[in-house]
Design a protein around this motif. Structure first.
Motif, PDB file in Angstrom:
ATOM      1  N   PRO A 137       0.919  -1.081  -0.078  1.00 41.45           N
ATOM      2  CA  PRO A 137      -0.049  -0.102   0.024  1.00 41.45           C
ATOM      3  C   PRO A 137       1.095   1.352  -0.034  1.00 41.45           C
ATOM      4  CG  PRO A 137       0.197  -0.710   2.149  1.00 41.45           C
ATOM      5  CD  PRO A 137       0.989  -1.786   1.437  1.00 41.45           C
ATOM      6  N   TYR A 138       2.092   1.148  -0.308  1.00 47.73           N
ATOM      7  CA  TYR A 138       2.885   2.352   0.062  1.00 47.73           C
ATOM      8  C   TYR A 138       3.337   3.158  -1.369  1.00 47.73           C
ATOM      9  CZ  TYR A 138       3.968  -0.691   4.071  1.00 47.73           C
ATOM     10  OH  TYR A 138       3.998  -1.308   5.168  1.00 47.73           O
ATOM     11  N   ALA A 139       3.584   4.175  -0.922  1.00 49.68           N
ATOM     12  CA  ALA A 139       3.515   5.246  -2.127  1.00 49.68           C
ATOM     13  C   ALA A 139       4.692   5.107  -2.903  1.00 49.68           C
ATOM     14  CB  ALA A 139       3.778   6.648  -1.420  1.00 49.68           C
ATOM     15  N   TRP A 140       5.940   4.506  -2.233  1.00 51.21           N
ATOM     16  CA  TRP A 140       7.340   4.397  -2.956  1.00 51.21           C
ATOM     17  C   TRP A 140       7.969   2.963  -2.116  1.00 51.21           C
ATOM     18  CZ3 TRP A 140       8.673   7.187  -7.234  1.00 51.21           C
ATOM     19  CH2 TRP A 140       9.924   6.821  -7.566  1.00 51.21           C
ATOM     20  N   VAL A 141       8.542   2.499  -3.072  1.00 54.28           N
ATOM     21  CA  VAL A 141       9.397   1.356  -2.001  1.00 54.28           C
ATOM     22  C   VAL A 141      10.827   1.141  -2.965  1.00 54.28           C
ATOM     23  CG1 VAL A 141       9.464  -1.388  -2.031  1.00 54.28           C
ATOM     24  CG2 VAL A 141       7.309  -0.042  -2.002  1.00 54.28           C
ATOM     25  N   ASP A 142      11.880   1.015  -1.873  1.00 58.26           N
ATOM     26  CA  ASP A 142      13.152   0.625  -2.266  1.00 58.26           C
ATOM     27  C   ASP A 142      13.685  -0.529  -1.528  1.00 58.26           C
ATOM     28  OD1 ASP A 142      15.182   0.997  -4.407  1.00 58.26           O
ATOM     29  OD2 ASP A 142      16.255   1.743  -2.677  1.00 58.26           O
ATOM     30  N   VAL A 143      14.463  -1.585  -2.144  1.00 64.28           N
ATOM     31  CA  VAL A 143      14.613  -2.798  -1.302  1.00 64.28           C
ATOM     32  C   VAL A 143      16.192  -2.658  -1.048  1.00 64.28           C
ATOM     33  CG1 VAL A 143      15.053  -5.368  -1.146  1.00 64.28           C
ATOM     34  CG2 VAL A 143      12.987  -4.317  -2.322  1.00 64.28           C
ATOM     35  N   ALA A 144      16.785  -2.883   0.139  1.00 67.91           N
ATOM     36  CA  ALA A 144      18.149  -2.606   0.257  1.00 67.91           C
ATOM     37  C   ALA A 144      18.710  -3.945  -0.106  1.00 67.91           C
ATOM     38  CB  ALA A 144      18.429  -2.820   1.982  1.00 67.91           C
ATOM     39  N   PRO A 145      20.245  -3.714  -0.404  1.00 70.69           N
ATOM     40  CA  PRO A 145      21.119  -4.758  -0.991  1.00 70.69           C
ATOM     41  C   PRO A 145      20.648  -6.089   0.078  1.00 70.69           C
ATOM     42  CG  PRO A 145      22.271  -2.979  -1.102  1.00 70.69           C
ATOM     43  CD  PRO A 145      21.092  -2.474  -0.667  1.00 70.69           C
ATOM     44  N   GLY A 146      20.804  -7.087  -0.553  1.00 66.84           N
ATOM     45  CA  GLY A 146      20.790  -8.595   0.284  1.00 66.84           C
ATOM     46  C   GLY A 146      19.095  -8.653   0.482  1.00 66.84           C
ATOM     47  N   LEU A 147      18.030  -8.102   0.162  1.00 67.83           N
ATOM     48  CA  LEU A 147      16.748  -8.364  -0.028  1.00 67.83           C
ATOM     49  C   LEU A 147      16.172  -8.881   0.960  1.00 67.83           C
ATOM     50  CD1 LEU A 147      16.631 -10.535  -3.474  1.00 67.83           C
ATOM     51  CD2 LEU A 147      16.545  -8.078  -3.093  1.00 67.83           C
ATOM     52  N   GLN A 148      16.507  -8.173   2.291  1.00 71.06           N
ATOM     53  CA  GLN A 148      15.992  -8.534   3.521  1.00 71.06           C
ATOM     54  C   GLN A 148      15.183  -7.422   3.934  1.00 71.06           C
ATOM     55  OE1 GLN A 148      17.037 -11.436   5.188  1.00 71.06           O
ATOM     56  NE2 GLN A 148      17.746 -11.842   3.325  1.00 71.06           N
ATOM     57  N   VAL A 149      15.328  -6.118   3.608  1.00 70.92           N
ATOM     58  CA  VAL A 149      14.387  -5.006   4.161  1.00 70.92           C
ATOM     59  C   VAL A 149      14.099  -3.877   2.927  1.00 70.92           C
ATOM     60  CG1 VAL A 149      15.142  -5.053   6.573  1.00 70.92           C
ATOM     61  CG2 VAL A 149      16.518  -3.796   5.001  1.00 70.92           C
ATOM     62  N   ALA A 150      13.092  -3.608   3.038  1.00 71.65           N
ATOM     63  CA  ALA A 150      12.814  -2.162   2.341  1.00 71.65           C
ATOM     64  C   ALA A 150      12.346  -0.955   3.070  1.00 71.65           C
ATOM     65  CB  ALA A 150      11.546  -2.770   1.460  1.00 71.65           C
ATOM     66  N   ALA A 151      12.864   0.135   2.334  1.00 74.96           N
ATOM     67  CA  ALA A 151      12.380   1.475   2.842  1.00 74.96           C
ATOM     68  C   ALA A 151      10.956   1.709   1.916  1.00 74.96           C
ATOM     69  CB  ALA A 151      13.398   2.286   2.533  1.00 74.96           C
ATOM     70  N   VAL A 152      10.126   2.318   2.660  1.00 71.65           N
ATOM     71  CA  VAL A 152       8.679   2.459   2.329  1.00 71.65           C
ATOM     72  C   VAL A 152       8.130   3.765   2.895  1.00 71.65           C
ATOM     73  CG1 VAL A 152       8.086  -0.019   2.247  1.00 71.65           C
ATOM     74  CG2 VAL A 152       7.400   1.465   4.161  1.00 71.65           C
ATOM     75  N   ILE A 153       7.391   4.362   1.717  1.00 70.09           N
ATOM     76  CA  ILE A 153       6.966   5.744   2.107  1.00 70.09           C
ATOM     77  C   ILE A 153       5.299   5.254   2.619  1.00 70.09           C
ATOM     78  CG2 ILE A 153       6.262   8.179   1.385  1.00 70.09           C
ATOM     79  CD1 ILE A 153       8.789   7.992  -0.203  1.00 70.09           C
ATOM     80  N   GLU A 154       4.937   5.886   3.590  1.00 67.57           N
ATOM     81  CA  GLU A 154       3.381   5.690   3.901  1.00 67.57           C
ATOM     82  C   GLU A 154       2.672   6.836   3.384  1.00 67.57           C
ATOM     83  OE1 GLU A 154       1.273   4.348   7.872  1.00 67.57           O
ATOM     84  OE2 GLU A 154       1.934   6.205   7.768  1.00 67.57           O
ATOM     85  N   GLY A 155       1.224   6.858   2.805  1.00 67.29           N
ATOM     86  CA  GLY A 155       0.817   7.737   2.264  1.00 67.29           C
ATOM     87  C   GLY A 155       0.269   7.595   0.957  1.00 67.29           C
ATOM     88  N   ASP A 156      -0.280   8.709   0.358  1.00 69.58           N
ATOM     89  CA  ASP A 156      -1.083   8.498  -1.056  1.00 69.58           C
ATOM     90  C   ASP A 156      -0.209   9.424  -1.765  1.00 69.58           C
ATOM     91  OD1 ASP A 156      -2.848   8.184  -3.001  1.00 69.58           O
ATOM     92  OD2 ASP A 156      -3.961   9.959  -2.601  1.00 69.58           O
ATOM     93  N   LEU A 157       0.788   8.777  -2.645  1.00 67.16           N
ATOM     94  CA  LEU A 157       1.387   9.598  -3.669  1.00 67.16           C
ATOM     95  C   LEU A 157       2.784   9.838  -2.873  1.00 67.16           C
ATOM     96  CD1 LEU A 157      -1.163  11.767  -5.491  1.00 67.16           C
ATOM     97  CD2 LEU A 157      -0.185   9.567  -6.239  1.00 67.16           C
ATOM     98  N   MET A 158       2.936  10.616  -1.832  1.00 70.76           N
ATOM     99  CA  MET A 158       3.969  10.879  -0.939  1.00 70.76           C
ATOM    100  C   MET A 158       3.426  11.134   0.454  1.00 70.76           C
ATOM    101  SD  MET A 158       3.992  14.962  -2.452  1.00 70.76           S
ATOM    102  CE  MET A 158       5.496  15.259  -1.368  1.00 70.76           C
ATOM    103  N   GLY A 159       4.530  11.208   1.297  1.00 69.30           N
ATOM    104  CA  GLY A 159       4.286  11.549   2.776  1.00 69.30           C
ATOM    105  C   GLY A 159       5.317  11.678   3.737  1.00 69.30           C
ATOM    106  N   ASN A 160       4.943  11.804   4.883  1.00 68.11           N
ATOM    107  CA  ASN A 160       6.203  12.316   5.718  1.00 68.11           C
ATOM    108  C   ASN A 160       6.606  11.215   6.576  1.00 68.11           C
ATOM    109  OD1 ASN A 160       3.962  12.115   7.501  1.00 68.11           O
ATOM    110  ND2 ASN A 160       4.573  14.133   8.457  1.00 68.11           N
ATOM    111  N   ARG A 161       6.013   9.923   6.398  1.00 64.93           N
ATOM    112  CA  ARG A 161       6.382   8.842   7.269  1.00 64.93           C
ATOM    113  C   ARG A 161       7.292   7.642   6.435  1.00 64.93           C
ATOM    114  NH1 ARG A 161       2.582   5.631  10.819  1.00 64.93           N
ATOM    115  NH2 ARG A 161       4.233   5.517  12.147  1.00 64.93           N
ATOM    116  N   VAL A 162       8.570   7.619   6.904  1.00 66.34           N
ATOM    117  CA  VAL A 162       9.478   6.480   6.060  1.00 66.34           C
ATOM    118  C   VAL A 162       9.632   5.385   7.163  1.00 66.34           C
ATOM    119  CG1 VAL A 162      11.981   6.041   5.016  1.00 66.34           C
ATOM    120  CG2 VAL A 162      10.398   8.052   4.586  1.00 66.34           C
ATOM    121  N   GLY A 163       9.440   4.251   6.547  1.00 68.94           N
ATOM    122  CA  GLY A 163       9.393   3.132   7.299  1.00 68.94           C
ATOM    123  C   GLY A 163      10.333   2.131   6.683  1.00 68.94           C
TER     124      GLY A 163
END
Length: 413
Positions: A137-163
């Protein structure tokens, strides 16, 4: 209290944000549980004065966060070839050698109330439990090298919470509450830091071209990029720095960009999206441009910099154009493409449209084409040998003359 004021200024002169417990620290050592009115006013003045002093310093906005212990990357990393030629978008992991399709997105267009056209991405990410991909459901996703974790942006199109999303458990390890909205995130090459590009408004908004259905023109106003965050995940700190966008022309007419492997970063300064990414060694960051080669370089703290010496890049990509052993160089797009031996100058050719990234010293993940390449828009991911004699289809070919059905992100395994 005069001495107390001086000591407090000295203690916090090098900090960017006024600490939440400044008043408590100012009163440290006092035995009384109550504060006279005059002292209370002085403490209030101290807080205001420190805040003004910090603002005048114009330092980056550094904020504490929770330190995170990231999952250990696989060692040795797998190098087997994984394909899915029966599903569009893919349902099973696609990988070859050092790289894998860690995530992909599907782009749709929607009209806005003011008559513009907005592009929206729907992201799917690698799911280790199923060996395939799961929609997010995230606005943007990028997976870290190693395929263990991803950085995600919560929100519609963009947002101020990065997980930070644990791909194995499908749970968020930690959230970062930011003061500015961001519209993209990118992991550093060592998988410890997240670079998040901030915008004052959503950048992927275009103006339809009259009498030319499907054609879009970038808006003529400046890009809304305002700056960026660098989030140090293990250390638990992050900072914001302002970075003005490059000028936009707003004159070129474009169709839906046929992007491949994060080449959405190649949208030039004619477009509003000007996402930032990392150098190969993680010591610099860069933004896309067409006026100065294909990228402009900055130090981590936002000062313009020279291109890193010895690093060669696939155009508009985060990937190295040099083979892992440093002997071979990927050439530009074309049919056929070419790979050059740096020492001898010998050129090998491949019947593909574009060379994307090195899978290993002798094989490249590329954009191939169906049949005899009669239709360049009917294409898909392939694994090709340097001499072009071996070709393995990694993903199904799809005809994308109007728009690509899905766009992939390649990440080191």
């Amino acid at each position: 209290m005069t001495r107390l004021l001086r000591d407090t200024f000295n203690e916090w002169a090098d900090e960017v944000r006024v600490p939440h417990d400044l008043a408590d620290r100012a009163l440290r050592g006092r035995r009384s549980l109550w504060l006279p009115l005059g002292a209370a006013l002085l403490v209030g003045a101290m807080i205001a004065a420190v805040a003004v002093f910090v603002t005048m310093r114009q330092e980056p906005d550094v904020q504490p966060a929770q330190g995170v212990e990231l999952p250990v990357r696989p060692s040795p990393a797998p190098t087997d070839v994984r394909t899915d030629t029966g599903n569009v978008p893919p349902a099973k992991l696609i990988a070859a050698g050092n790289l894998a399709v860690s995530a992909y997105y599907v782009t749709t267009r929607e009209k806005t109330e003011d008559g513009m056209v907005r592009e929206r991405r729907t992201w799917s990410v690698y799911d280790p439990a199923s060996g395939g991909y799961a929609r997010t459901p995230y606005a943007w996703v990028d997976v870290a090298p190693g395929l263990q974790v991803a950085a995600v942006i919560e929100g519609d199109l963009m947002g101020n919470r990065v997980g930070v999303l644990d791909l194995n458990t499908r749970s968020i390890i930690d959230w970062y509450e930011l003061d500015h909205d961001v519209a993209s995130v990118a992991w550093s090459p060592d998988g410890t830091k997240i670079l998040a590009t901030a915008y004052s408004s959503y950048p992927d908004v275009f103006e339809p071209v009259k009498d030319q259905p499907g054609q879009l023109m970038p808006q003529k106003q400046p890009s809304p990029r305002t700056g960026y965050y660098v989030i140090d995940v293990p250390a638990g700190v992050y900072e914001y720095r302002e970075l003005a966008p490059l000028p936009t022309s707003g004159q070129s007419t474009i169709s839906r960009p046929r992007t491949t492997d994060r080449t959405y970063l190649s949208q030039p300064e004619a477009n509003a999206r000007q996402d930032l990414d990392w150098s190969l060694d993680g010591k610099l960051i860069w933004g896309p441009t067409i006026s100065r080669s294909d990228r402009v370089w900055y130090t981590i703290d936002g000062r313009t910099a020279d291109a890193p010496k010895g690093q060669r890049y696939v155009r508009h990509s985060r990937h190295s154009a040099l083979s892992p052993d440093g002997r071979l160089l990927l050439g530009p797009d074309g049919l056929p493409t070419r790979i050059t031996d740096i020492e001898t100058g010998k050129v090998a050719r491949q019947r593909v449209l574009r060379l994307l990234a090195w899978a290993d010293d002798q094989h490249v993940i590329a954009l191939g084409c169906a049949g005899k390449c009669e239709n360049e828009f009917n294409n898909g991911l392939v694994l090709v040998s340097v001499d072009g004699s071996e070709m393995t289809q990694l993903a199904a070919n799809t005809d994308n003359e109007e728009s690509r059905s899905w766009d992939w992100v390649l990440t080191p395994r």
